[in-house]
Write a protein that holds these residues in place. Sequence first.
Motif, PDB file in Angstrom:
ATOM      1  N   HIS A 111      -7.526   5.050  -7.114  1.00 39.82           N
ATOM      2  CA  HIS A 111      -6.201   4.898  -6.501  1.00 39.82           C
ATOM      3  C   HIS A 111      -5.667   6.250  -6.036  1.00 39.82           C
ATOM      4  CE1 HIS A 111      -2.467   3.056  -5.491  1.00 39.82           C
ATOM      5  NE2 HIS A 111      -1.776   3.631  -6.465  1.00 39.82           N
ATOM      6  N   HIS A 112      -5.340   6.337  -4.758  1.00 45.01           N
ATOM      7  CA  HIS A 112      -4.819   7.530  -4.086  1.00 45.01           C
ATOM      8  C   HIS A 112      -5.825   8.676  -4.028  1.00 45.01           C
ATOM      9  CE1 HIS A 112      -0.314   6.226  -4.535  1.00 45.01           C
ATOM     10  NE2 HIS A 112      -0.966   5.572  -3.601  1.00 45.01           N
ATOM     11  N   ARG A 129       4.199  10.520  -4.314  1.00 39.80           N
ATOM     12  CA  ARG A 129       3.045  11.372  -4.582  1.00 39.80           C
ATOM     13  C   ARG A 129       3.242  12.786  -4.045  1.00 39.80           C
ATOM     14  NH1 ARG A 129      -0.880   9.557  -7.988  1.00 39.80           N
ATOM     15  NH2 ARG A 129      -2.428  10.698  -6.801  1.00 39.80           N
ATOM     16  N   LEU A 143      -7.397  -0.109   2.297  1.00 41.52           N
ATOM     17  CA  LEU A 143      -7.156  -1.071   1.225  1.00 41.52           C
ATOM     18  C   LEU A 143      -8.335  -2.016   1.042  1.00 41.52           C
ATOM     19  CD1 LEU A 143      -3.614  -2.387   2.254  1.00 41.52           C
ATOM     20  CD2 LEU A 143      -4.214  -0.184   1.269  1.00 41.52           C
ATOM     21  N   ASP A 152       0.412  -6.530  -4.069  1.00 41.00           N
ATOM     22  CA  ASP A 152       1.647  -5.840  -4.457  1.00 41.00           C
ATOM     23  C   ASP A 152       2.777  -6.163  -3.481  1.00 41.00           C
ATOM     24  OD1 ASP A 152       0.616  -3.483  -6.582  1.00 41.00           O
ATOM     25  OD2 ASP A 152      -0.880  -4.206  -5.159  1.00 41.00           O
ATOM     26  N   SER A 205      -6.068   3.144  -1.501  1.00 40.98           N
ATOM     27  CA  SER A 205      -5.030   2.527  -2.325  1.00 40.98           C
ATOM     28  C   SER A 205      -5.569   1.292  -3.031  1.00 40.98           C
ATOM     29  CB  SER A 205      -3.818   2.143  -1.476  1.00 40.98           C
ATOM     30  OG  SER A 205      -2.820   1.533  -2.271  1.00 40.98           O
ATOM     31  N   GLU A 206      -5.332   1.230  -4.330  1.00 42.27           N
ATOM     32  CA  GLU A 206      -5.627   0.021  -5.102  1.00 42.27           C
ATOM     33  C   GLU A 206      -4.501  -1.004  -4.945  1.00 42.27           C
ATOM     34  OE1 GLU A 206      -8.004  -1.131  -7.128  1.00 42.27           O
ATOM     35  OE2 GLU A 206      -9.413   0.544  -7.190  1.00 42.27           O
ATOM     36  N   HIS A 207      -3.383  -0.580  -4.362  1.00 45.66           N
ATOM     37  CA  HIS A 207      -2.247  -1.471  -4.141  1.00 45.66           C
ATOM     38  C   HIS A 207      -2.289  -1.960  -2.706  1.00 45.66           C
ATOM     39  CE1 HIS A 207       0.228   0.422  -7.659  1.00 45.66           C
ATOM     40  NE2 HIS A 207      -0.940  -0.068  -8.034  1.00 45.66           N
ATOM     41  N   ASP A 208      -2.073  -3.265  -2.516  1.00 44.52           N
ATOM     42  CA  ASP A 208      -2.293  -3.838  -1.198  1.00 44.52           C
ATOM     43  C   ASP A 208      -1.409  -5.063  -1.007  1.00 44.52           C
ATOM     44  OD1 ASP A 208      -3.587  -5.719  -2.827  1.00 44.52           O
ATOM     45  OD2 ASP A 208      -5.575  -4.919  -2.416  1.00 44.52           O
ATOM     46  N   ALA A 228       0.804  -1.225   0.000  1.00 43.52           N
ATOM     47  CA  ALA A 228       0.000   0.000   0.000  1.00 43.52           C
ATOM     48  C   ALA A 228       0.827   1.261   0.000  1.00 43.52           C
ATOM     49  CB  ALA A 228      -0.920   0.001   1.211  1.00 43.52           C
ATOM     50  N   ALA A 271     -10.321   2.118 -11.509  1.00 42.07           N
ATOM     51  CA  ALA A 271      -9.230   1.961 -10.549  1.00 42.07           C
ATOM     52  C   ALA A 271      -8.282   3.154 -10.570  1.00 42.07           C
ATOM     53  CB  ALA A 271      -8.460   0.673 -10.836  1.00 42.07           C
ATOM     54  N   THR A 318     -12.303   0.412  -1.619  1.00 43.59           N
ATOM     55  CA  THR A 318     -12.324   0.985  -2.962  1.00 43.59           C
ATOM     56  C   THR A 318     -13.749   1.159  -3.479  1.00 43.59           C
ATOM     57  OG1 THR A 318     -12.002  -1.207  -3.976  1.00 43.59           O
ATOM     58  CG2 THR A 318     -10.032   0.096  -3.520  1.00 43.59           C
TER      59      THR A 318
END
Length: 318
Positions: free
Chosen positions: A245-246, A133, A222, A311, A305-308, A126, A241, A227
């Motif tokens: 994301h963010h 950023r 997450l 990732d 976050s789309e990353h979790d 995440a 997405a 989401t």
Amino acid sequence: MMRVAAIDCGTNSVRLLIADISQESDELTDVERRMEIVRLGQDVDRTGRLAPEALERTFTAMRGYAKLITGHAGPDGSMPVRVVATSATRDAANRDDFVAGVREIFGVDPEVVTGDEEARLSFTGATRGLARRGPAADDTPYLVVDIGGGSTEFVVGSSSVSTSVEGALSVDIGCVRLTERHLTDDPPEAAAVQATIADIEAAMDRVEAAVPVRDARTLVGLAGSVTTVAGIALGLPAYDAAKIHHSRIPAERVHEVSARLLAMTHDERAAIPVMHPGRVDVIGAGALILDRIVRRYGFAEVVVSEHDILDGIAWSLV
């Protein structure tokens, strides 16, 4: 550059990430990112076992993933693969059936990770890209909250690597588990919602005793419940997405969306443009978990976050 395959098998979904990772630039580039709702944790809270039909749904999705991995492998046909299984398989008496099926499909054993390891993988996945950023997004320490089907992970850390984690705990509150336990009416009765809140608050009591959650300055949320809430709050005409994301969702919008979802019928939730069909019956519980976290710790917003963990699994391979 290294190409890897990560598979995350949770209580509600099984997901695949095939990615190219550059350690030099500290970047992960998606090759394939897939998700199937399989509800592996169906009735595990009640029976303590993985249902045969849930196992078959999961293995069907995994066979499709194995074909994608083969298609994207290098000239020698090889690619590092890691399969991580979380809450549902930790709880199941017949998890050996799951292990045998995964071994047959991917040629590797699934790692039924502890809640602590699950939390650390989620944290890395995440937060790895947050620092890039800009200063506003790098307001540390982070509290990373991964709301799954069977459990929710709370992790506090000051940078994007798992070694910076200052505290982590996995607790047995998840959107599937709480729905099956309490939110069985459509829409749920007020007493059932209050019983769910009591479970969430009791879990957060345990978290607060073990993790320095009140030191955190940024809440990062997450997984699919978060989401989906974000997509609804943003008013998206379809799931996107890249826009989710963010994104930063104000606390007031989290409260509004949670209350709205809990008051809706199944058909009304299904008609929401960003709603995945597999989340329709469990999104109320997932949104309520996020709502209570925001309320308890007084965050003004949640960074989505789309990353979790998926990732994080990929990063662990390099």
